[in-house]
Design a protein around this motif. Structure first.
Motif, PDB file in Angstrom:
ATOM      1  N   GLU A  10      14.600 -45.909  -6.035  1.00  0.00           N
ATOM      2  CA  GLU A  10      13.512 -45.020  -6.418  1.00  0.00           C
ATOM      3  C   GLU A  10      13.468 -44.910  -7.930  1.00  0.00           C
ATOM      4  O   GLU A  10      14.498 -45.076  -8.597  1.00  0.00           O
ATOM      5  CB  GLU A  10      13.598 -43.657  -5.743  1.00  0.00           C
ATOM      6  CG  GLU A  10      14.764 -42.809  -6.099  1.00  0.00           C
ATOM      7  CD  GLU A  10      14.758 -41.473  -5.344  1.00  0.00           C
ATOM      8  OE1 GLU A  10      14.110 -41.349  -4.284  1.00  0.00           O
ATOM      9  OE2 GLU A  10      15.401 -40.562  -5.840  1.00  0.00           O
ATOM     10  N   PRO A  12      10.756 -43.069 -11.301  1.00  0.00           N
ATOM     11  CA  PRO A  12       9.569 -42.261 -11.585  1.00  0.00           C
ATOM     12  C   PRO A  12       8.362 -43.131 -11.890  1.00  0.00           C
ATOM     13  O   PRO A  12       8.459 -44.105 -12.635  1.00  0.00           O
ATOM     14  CB  PRO A  12       9.982 -41.444 -12.812  1.00  0.00           C
ATOM     15  CG  PRO A  12      11.097 -42.202 -13.434  1.00  0.00           C
ATOM     16  CD  PRO A  12      11.775 -42.969 -12.341  1.00  0.00           C
ATOM     17  N   THR A  18       7.167 -40.108  -7.696  1.00  0.00           N
ATOM     18  CA  THR A  18       8.303 -41.009  -7.644  1.00  0.00           C
ATOM     19  C   THR A  18       7.998 -42.108  -6.638  1.00  0.00           C
ATOM     20  O   THR A  18       7.446 -41.836  -5.565  1.00  0.00           O
ATOM     21  CB  THR A  18       9.571 -40.246  -7.201  1.00  0.00           C
ATOM     22  OG1 THR A  18       9.867 -39.248  -8.182  1.00  0.00           O
ATOM     23  CG2 THR A  18      10.763 -41.161  -7.033  1.00  0.00           C
TER      24      THR A  18
END
Length: 84
Positions: A10, A12, A18
């Motif tokens: 993951e 941003p 996200t």
């Protein structure tokens, strides 16, 4: 596979969202899930728009993304060592 998703990566996208890639399960079928998550008014992260496909499509998706990366680098759209 367990009922809980396995988050693979993951990062941003912007201040509010996200990007999350996970292996998951839906209706008893293994899936790969690439989805935007956002912080709701109550502070909790919630899933938004994305792509969830059967795990059998993962090799084709990975190949397509690798090709997109190679073309983007070739065209000078991103640096070859860029992680984001």
């Amino acid at each position: 596979m367990s009922a809980a998703p396995t988050v693979i990566a993951e990062w941003p996208k912007n201040e509010r969202e996200t990007v999350r890639v996970a292996l998951d399960e839906f209706n008893g079928h293994s899936t790969v899930n690439a989805r935007l998550w956002f912080r709701a008014a109550d502070g909790e992260m919630r899933p938004g728009k994305g792509l969830a496909i059967g795990i059998r499509h993962l090799p084709a998706l990975a190949a397509a993304l690798n090709e997109a990366l190679a073309v983007a680098i070739e065209r000078g759209l991103i640096q070859g060592d860029s992680a984001n």
